[in-house]
Write a protein that holds these residues in place. Structure first.
Motif, PDB file in Angstrom:
ATOM      1  N   LEU A  68       0.855  -1.188   0.000  1.00 41.13           N
ATOM      2  CA  LEU A  68       0.000   0.000   0.000  1.00 41.13           C
ATOM      3  C   LEU A  68       0.886   1.232   0.000  1.00 41.13           C
ATOM      4  O   LEU A  68       1.769   1.379   0.858  1.00 41.13           O
ATOM      5  CB  LEU A  68      -0.910   0.016   1.231  1.00 41.13           C
ATOM      6  N   PHE A  69       0.653   2.107  -0.966  1.00 43.41           N
ATOM      7  CA  PHE A  69       1.384   3.372  -1.058  1.00 43.41           C
ATOM      8  C   PHE A  69       0.421   4.507  -0.764  1.00 43.41           C
ATOM      9  O   PHE A  69      -0.666   4.583  -1.344  1.00 43.41           O
ATOM     10  CB  PHE A  69       1.993   3.543  -2.449  1.00 43.41           C
ATOM     11  N   GLN A  70       0.802   5.390   0.146  1.00 43.59           N
ATOM     12  CA  GLN A  70      -0.005   6.560   0.493  1.00 43.59           C
ATOM     13  C   GLN A  70       0.822   7.818   0.297  1.00 43.59           C
ATOM     14  O   GLN A  70       1.989   7.881   0.703  1.00 43.59           O
ATOM     15  CB  GLN A  70      -0.465   6.508   1.955  1.00 43.59           C
ATOM     16  N   LEU A  71       0.211   8.799  -0.315  1.00 41.91           N
ATOM     17  CA  LEU A  71       0.835  10.112  -0.473  1.00 41.91           C
ATOM     18  C   LEU A  71      -0.206  11.156  -0.104  1.00 41.91           C
ATOM     19  O   LEU A  71      -1.297  11.185  -0.687  1.00 41.91           O
ATOM     20  CB  LEU A  71       1.310  10.316  -1.911  1.00 41.91           C
ATOM     21  N   GLY A  72       0.095  11.981   0.886  1.00 40.67           N
ATOM     22  CA  GLY A  72      -0.903  12.928   1.364  1.00 40.67           C
ATOM     23  C   GLY A  72      -0.297  14.265   1.738  1.00 40.67           C
ATOM     24  O   GLY A  72       0.924  14.448   1.756  1.00 40.67           O
ATOM     25  N   GLY A  73      -1.166  15.187   2.032  1.00 38.78           N
ATOM     26  CA  GLY A  73      -0.735  16.516   2.448  1.00 38.78           C
ATOM     27  C   GLY A  73      -1.894  17.305   2.993  1.00 38.78           C
ATOM     28  O   GLY A  73      -3.057  16.879   2.921  1.00 38.78           O
ATOM     29  N   GLY A  74      -1.574  18.456   3.568  1.00 38.92           N
ATOM     30  CA  GLY A  74      -2.639  19.257   4.152  1.00 38.92           C
ATOM     31  C   GLY A  74      -2.217  20.694   4.390  1.00 38.92           C
ATOM     32  O   GLY A  74      -1.041  21.064   4.284  1.00 38.92           O
ATOM     33  N   LEU A  75      -3.209  21.499   4.725  1.00 36.71           N
ATOM     34  CA  LEU A  75      -3.021  22.911   5.033  1.00 36.71           C
ATOM     35  C   LEU A  75      -3.913  23.270   6.205  1.00 36.71           C
ATOM     36  O   LEU A  75      -5.072  22.822   6.287  1.00 36.71           O
ATOM     37  CB  LEU A  75      -3.380  23.783   3.824  1.00 36.71           C
ATOM     38  N   ARG A  76      -3.378  24.054   7.127  1.00 36.88           N
ATOM     39  CA  ARG A  76      -4.178  24.576   8.234  1.00 36.88           C
ATOM     40  C   ARG A  76      -3.766  26.015   8.493  1.00 36.88           C
ATOM     41  O   ARG A  76      -2.578  26.329   8.569  1.00 36.88           O
ATOM     42  CB  ARG A  76      -3.964  23.746   9.494  1.00 36.88           C
ATOM     43  N   ASN A  77      -4.776  26.883   8.656  1.00 35.95           N
ATOM     44  CA  ASN A  77      -4.515  28.287   8.962  1.00 35.95           C
ATOM     45  C   ASN A  77      -5.389  28.726  10.131  1.00 35.95           C
ATOM     46  O   ASN A  77      -6.604  28.514  10.126  1.00 35.95           O
ATOM     47  CB  ASN A  77      -4.795  29.176   7.748  1.00 35.95           C
ATOM     48  N   ASP A  78      -4.756  29.307  11.157  1.00 34.73           N
ATOM     49  CA  ASP A  78      -5.451  29.865  12.315  1.00 34.73           C
ATOM     50  C   ASP A  78      -5.234  31.369  12.351  1.00 34.73           C
ATOM     51  O   ASP A  78      -4.087  31.845  12.297  1.00 34.73           O
ATOM     52  CB  ASP A  78      -4.914  29.260  13.612  1.00 34.73           C
ATOM     53  N   GLN A  79      -6.337  32.123  12.483  1.00 33.77           N
ATOM     54  CA  GLN A  79      -6.257  33.568  12.601  1.00 33.77           C
ATOM     55  C   GLN A  79      -7.067  34.013  13.815  1.00 33.77           C
ATOM     56  O   GLN A  79      -8.258  33.699  13.912  1.00 33.77           O
ATOM     57  CB  GLN A  79      -6.803  34.252  11.348  1.00 33.77           C
ATOM     58  N   THR A  80      -6.406  34.701  14.734  1.00 32.94           N
ATOM     59  CA  THR A  80      -7.109  35.217  15.902  1.00 32.94           C
ATOM     60  C   THR A  80      -7.062  36.740  15.900  1.00 32.94           C
ATOM     61  O   THR A  80      -6.091  37.344  15.434  1.00 32.94           O
ATOM     62  CB  THR A  80      -6.504  34.703  17.216  1.00 32.94           C
ATOM     63  N   ILE A  81      -8.116  37.320  16.430  1.00 32.48           N
ATOM     64  CA  ILE A  81      -8.217  38.767  16.579  1.00 32.48           C
ATOM     65  C   ILE A  81      -8.246  39.087  18.070  1.00 32.48           C
ATOM     66  O   ILE A  81      -9.057  38.536  18.819  1.00 32.48           O
ATOM     67  CB  ILE A  81      -9.488  39.317  15.901  1.00 32.48           C
ATOM     68  N   ASP A  82      -7.359  39.957  18.481  1.00 31.71           N
ATOM     69  CA  ASP A  82      -7.315  40.429  19.874  1.00 31.71           C
ATOM     70  C   ASP A  82      -7.178  39.273  20.864  1.00 31.71           C
ATOM     71  O   ASP A  82      -8.001  39.099  21.773  1.00 31.71           O
ATOM     72  CB  ASP A  82      -8.552  41.260  20.206  1.00 31.71           C
ATOM     73  N   SER A  83      -6.151  38.448  20.678  1.00 32.04           N
ATOM     74  CA  SER A  83      -5.813  37.470  21.704  1.00 32.04           C
ATOM     75  C   SER A  83      -5.318  38.251  22.913  1.00 32.04           C
ATOM     76  O   SER A  83      -4.302  38.950  22.845  1.00 32.04           O
ATOM     77  CB  SER A  83      -4.728  36.519  21.198  1.00 32.04           C
ATOM     78  N   GLU A  84      -6.025  38.072  24.020  1.00 33.53           N
ATOM     79  CA  GLU A  84      -5.865  39.018  25.130  1.00 33.53           C
ATOM     80  C   GLU A  84      -5.551  38.317  26.445  1.00 33.53           C
ATOM     81  O   GLU A  84      -6.093  37.260  26.757  1.00 33.53           O
ATOM     82  CB  GLU A  84      -7.168  39.819  25.289  1.00 33.53           C
ATOM     83  N   LEU A  85      -4.668  38.926  27.213  1.00 34.77           N
ATOM     84  CA  LEU A  85      -4.441  38.592  28.617  1.00 34.77           C
ATOM     85  C   LEU A  85      -4.459  39.895  29.394  1.00 34.77           C
ATOM     86  O   LEU A  85      -3.614  40.770  29.170  1.00 34.77           O
ATOM     87  CB  LEU A  85      -3.102  37.872  28.804  1.00 34.77           C
ATOM     88  N   SER A  86      -5.429  40.042  30.308  1.00 38.04           N
ATOM     89  CA  SER A  86      -5.607  41.296  31.043  1.00 38.04           C
ATOM     90  C   SER A  86      -5.766  41.028  32.528  1.00 38.04           C
ATOM     91  O   SER A  86      -6.206  39.954  32.942  1.00 38.04           O
ATOM     92  CB  SER A  86      -6.837  42.062  30.535  1.00 38.04           C
ATOM     93  N   HIS A  87      -5.421  42.021  33.318  1.00 42.81           N
ATOM     94  CA  HIS A  87      -5.640  42.002  34.766  1.00 42.81           C
ATOM     95  C   HIS A  87      -6.991  42.660  35.038  1.00 42.81           C
ATOM     96  O   HIS A  87      -7.206  43.812  34.660  1.00 42.81           O
ATOM     97  CB  HIS A  87      -4.502  42.770  35.452  1.00 42.81           C
ATOM     98  N   THR A  88      -7.910  41.918  35.673  1.00 34.72           N
ATOM     99  CA  THR A  88      -9.283  42.390  35.847  1.00 34.72           C
ATOM    100  C   THR A  88      -9.722  42.275  37.304  1.00 34.72           C
ATOM    101  O   THR A  88      -9.064  41.644  38.132  1.00 34.72           O
ATOM    102  CB  THR A  88     -10.259  41.586  34.968  1.00 34.72           C
ATOM    103  N   VAL A  89     -10.878  42.856  37.579  1.00 31.73           N
ATOM    104  CA  VAL A  89     -11.522  42.760  38.883  1.00 31.73           C
ATOM    105  C   VAL A  89     -12.987  42.407  38.664  1.00 31.73           C
ATOM    106  O   VAL A  89     -13.688  43.083  37.898  1.00 31.73           O
ATOM    107  CB  VAL A  89     -11.418  44.084  39.675  1.00 31.73           C
ATOM    108  N   ASN A  90     -13.425  41.316  39.290  1.00 35.21           N
ATOM    109  CA  ASN A  90     -14.843  40.918  39.262  1.00 35.21           C
ATOM    110  C   ASN A  90     -15.417  40.794  37.856  1.00 35.21           C
ATOM    111  O   ASN A  90     -16.598  41.045  37.637  1.00 35.21           O
ATOM    112  CB  ASN A  90     -15.692  41.897  40.074  1.00 35.21           C
TER     113      ASN A  90
END
Length: 738
Positions: A411-433
């Motif tokens: 059995l011969f297999q040949l494969g491939g792929g593409l993946r793209n991730d796009q995030t807007i405003d990935s955030e880490l903030s100091h908050t209260v309540n």
């Protein structure tokens, strides 16, 4: 005399006709059953069905007996009276019987261990789906809405750094996530929609790429429902679950179903969790001309929750809070995910086909946590917000070609792929309540792309099967840091080549030996990549497994393996602090043992025992423990399934004490938890009872060595902080099938 014997033998065999014959194995819906086993008694030869349920017998003779079986189906036997006999076999579903488990070169016997778990212990929540994988342990520590913490092969995988999770091939892991690399939230999957589970341990599979170091798990959705159903669950702590699953198209070549699921609970905590989740799923599957197949899946998921968070042991010892109290009960969050997916399999001819898959997801996440309380801010506290909006799309394509080389096959297999991730405003903030934002610690847009290609050879000759493979991955990392004074997109790229070489030897029909070797990797967070200026950003993993799958008795199957795994680096982006933590080189060695046994027709027993030795390579002995790496786990139980509709199961989970920091001066206490369920199905009605933590033991579901400071304390303290495990909890279940 010898001459007369030779003449008699020649005359006898001259009366026997031989022919190459083709057949098919189908289920009750006339769908092909992949991986069914066909035994030809005359030759002692065996065959297995392809993806369409088809098989070919090289020399079929009159008088042959064919025996066809598949896991979870009745066995069918047929005597060949003439060569024109129709070789279509229709199998009927039945209680699982380990008699039907077959060990053969072309059959992946390892996944049977998870399938037996799924068939004998049907799951009713998405967390239990992961527990069906032998040796995999999970824990929840944020009100039920956060992705589970995963442990496997001496890894504290956090939420998915070193295990690749997928559904019908669509990735679950989120790269460069606001809460940490590889974040894998399985909660959008309705467990009753799962048909089977494919899993593997170690970096040995060329078609598996990012995060496949400790292993991978791929969940396959049902193409067709056996029946419509409505299910109601009512349990302690104001717990409710409502499920509806319906066939909307049920034809021979075309099927479609939809499901709706709603869950709510307050949990055992003094501050109610107010957890709510809704899942919508739909799937269409069709068989076209030439046995081509097409499938569409659409899902939508949304949940929100409050959480009591991790609590320090000293707060309980001092009587400040109870085990189910909170230091900051304003933790919690909300998340959603929408998925669209299409798969298409095109048959080129009898020996070749192409599989393609494409997907698109929209994802939102918002989480409020407080792990250190007043360590950094003695006035407002240390609550943080992690937030992101993401679009994810990608696809894969794989060409498969079979070559018959006499009695051997390639059995011969040949494969491939593409993946793209796009995030807007990935955030880490100091908050209260959850309301007031005091300052932004991280804020930016991420664009990460992975393109890949791989080649596989499966060469079966005699009792041997050899599988060399090669994979290539290329990553592009783009980050726009919105906290910089001027606009600048930081860009890095990196590639990695991952060779694999696996061997399998079928000593007999009851014993299969295997040696798997390979190189893997896991990508790092884009924010790590740009911070490190592209250095050491795709740490390689090198592993090997030496094992055996053995069936010493008709209803007993055993898997045992010795394994080792070495990582060049364990860089992790710690989303809780917005920092990079290099873990250095690590090595792990271990033993896996899985047993499935059916002593009686209605009784099933299973156990998975896993031992791991995990250490950091660069640190001195005594200070080289890997925090929270489990070294000994046991999972198993007994299940009873009677033909009159009565069923019951007793399940045990054990994880031993393990180091919580590098010198083992702080220990995460182990636990043993027993769960129980029983029910009775009468015609269309099923009544059930589920009990979590039957013995009502106190146990800590997740634990961390954390430096914290409580309000009014003069100095911080480093000790175990934990989320308490569920106490005794009973849930009643009513199901109506139609």
């Amino acid at each position: 005399m010898k001459l007369l014997y030779s003449i008699f033998t020649l005359m006898l065999f001259s009366q026997i006709s031989f022919a190459q014959s083709k057949g098919q194995v189908l289920d009750r819906n006339s769908r092909g059953i992949e991986g069914a086993f066909v035994l030809q008694n005359y030759k002692g030869a065996h065959y297995h069905t392809d993806r369409n349920g088809n098989f070919t017998i090289e020399k079929l003779a009159t008088g042959d007996t064919l025996r066809v079986n598949a896991l979870g189906y009745e066995t069918v036997t047929r005597v060949i009276k003439n060569l024109d006999t129709d070789l279509t076999f229709a199998l009927t579903q039945r209680f699982i019987s380990l008699n039907e488990v077959v060990i053969a070169p072309d059959i992946d016997a390892l996944h049977i261990f998870a399938d037996v778990n799924l068939m004998t212990n049907p799951v009713n929540n998405s967390q239990e789906l992961l527990r069906t994988v032998p040796g995999l342990v999970i824990g929840q520590h944020a009100g039920g809405g956060k992705a589970e913490q995963i442990f496997l092969r001496g890894f504290d995988i956090d939420h998915g750094t070193d295990i690749a999770l997928s559904v019908n091939g669509m990735p679950v892991n989120m790269v460069s996530h606001a809460h940490g690399q590889g974040y894998a939230d399985m909660h959008w999957v309705t467990p009753e929609a799962i048909e089977s589970i494919n899993f593997g341990k170690g970096p040995y599979f060329a078609e598996r790429g990012d995060f496949n170091t400790a292993g991978f798990v791929d969940f396959k959705l049902k193409d067709r429902l056996n029946n419509n159903l409505v299910r109601f669950e009512l349990g302690q702590f104001d717990t409710q679950r409502i499920l509806g699953m319906y066939n909307v198209l049920d034809q021979k070549d075309h099927s479609a179903w939809i499901s709706t699921e709603y869950i709510s609970t307050d949990g055992p905590f003094e501050s109610p969790q107010n957890f709510k989740r809704i899942n919508l799923m739909g799937r269409y599957a069709g068989q076209l001309e030439n046995n081509d197949r097409i499938g569409f899946t659409a899902t939508y998921f949304k949940s929100s929750w409050d959480a009591s968070g991790q609590i320090p042991q000293r707060a309980i010892d001092q009587g400040i809070i109870s085990r189910f109290g909170a230091i900051d009960d304003t933790e919690g969050g909300a998340t959603s995910r929408m998925n669209l997916q299409m798969e298409y399999t095109k048959n080129i001819d009898e020996n070749s086909f192409v599989k393609t898959m494409a997907y698109y997801s929209e994802y939102d996440f918002e989480l409020y946590s407080n792990f250190t309380f007043f360590l950094e801010d003695s006035i407002n506290g240390d609550q943080i917000k992690q937030k992101e909006a993401r679009q994810l799309f990608g696809g894969t394509a794989e060409y498969n070609r079979y070559f018959d080389l006499g009695e051997n096959r390639l059995l011969f297999q040949l494969g491939g792929g593409l993946r793209n991730d796009q995030t807007i405003d990935s955030e880490l903030s100091h908050t209260v309540n959850r309301i007031t934002t005091l300052d932004s610690l991280k804020l930016g847009n991420i664009n990460q792309t992975n393109t890949n290609a791989y080649a596989n050879l499966d060469f079966t000759f005699g009792k041997w099967k050899v599988n060399p493979g090669l994979r290539f991955d290329y990553f592009e990392f783009d980050y726009y840091d919105k906290l910089l004074p001027t606009y600048r997109t930081q860009t890095e790229n990196k590639s990695i080549v991952s060779p694999k070489l696996n061997f399998q030897y079928n000593y007999s029909s009851n014993l299969q030996l295997y040696l798997n070797t390979g190189k893997g990797f896991h990508s790092n967070d884009t924010r790590v990549v740009v911070a490190q200026n592209g250095k050491d950003i795709l740490p390689a993993a090198y592993g090997a497994d030496l094992g055996a799958i053995w069936k010493p008795a008709p209803k007993l199957i055993v898997n045992a393996a010795l394994w080792t795994l070495y990582l060049d680096q364990e860089f992790v982006y710690v989303g809780d602090a917005g920092i990079v933590e290099p873990g250095g080189k690590t090595e792990r060695r271990g033993v896996d043992l899985s047993v499935r046994y059916q002593p009686l027709k209605w009784l099933y027993a299973d156990v998975d025992v896993n031992y791991t030795f995990a250490r950091s390579v660069d640190d001195p002995e005594g200070a080289n423990y890997i925090p929270l790496a489990p070294d000994f786990t046991v999972m198993g139980g007994l299940s009873a399934m009677f033909e009159n509709g009565l069923y019951a199961a007793l399940r045990v989970r054990h994880i031993d004490d393990r180091p919580a920091n590098e010198d083992n001066s702080i220990v995460a206490i182990g636990y043993t938890v027993v769960d129980f369920n029983m029910g009775y199905q009468w015609k269309s009605i099923e009544l059930g009872l589920k009990i979590q933590n039957l013995l009502d033991v106190e146990w800590n579901e997740t634990q961390f060595a954390t430096e914290t400071r409580l309000a009014g304390e003069a100095a911080p303290v480093e000790e175990i902080t934990f989320t308490p495990g569920t106490p005794f909890m009973a849930t009643a279940v009513v199901t109506y099938r139609f």
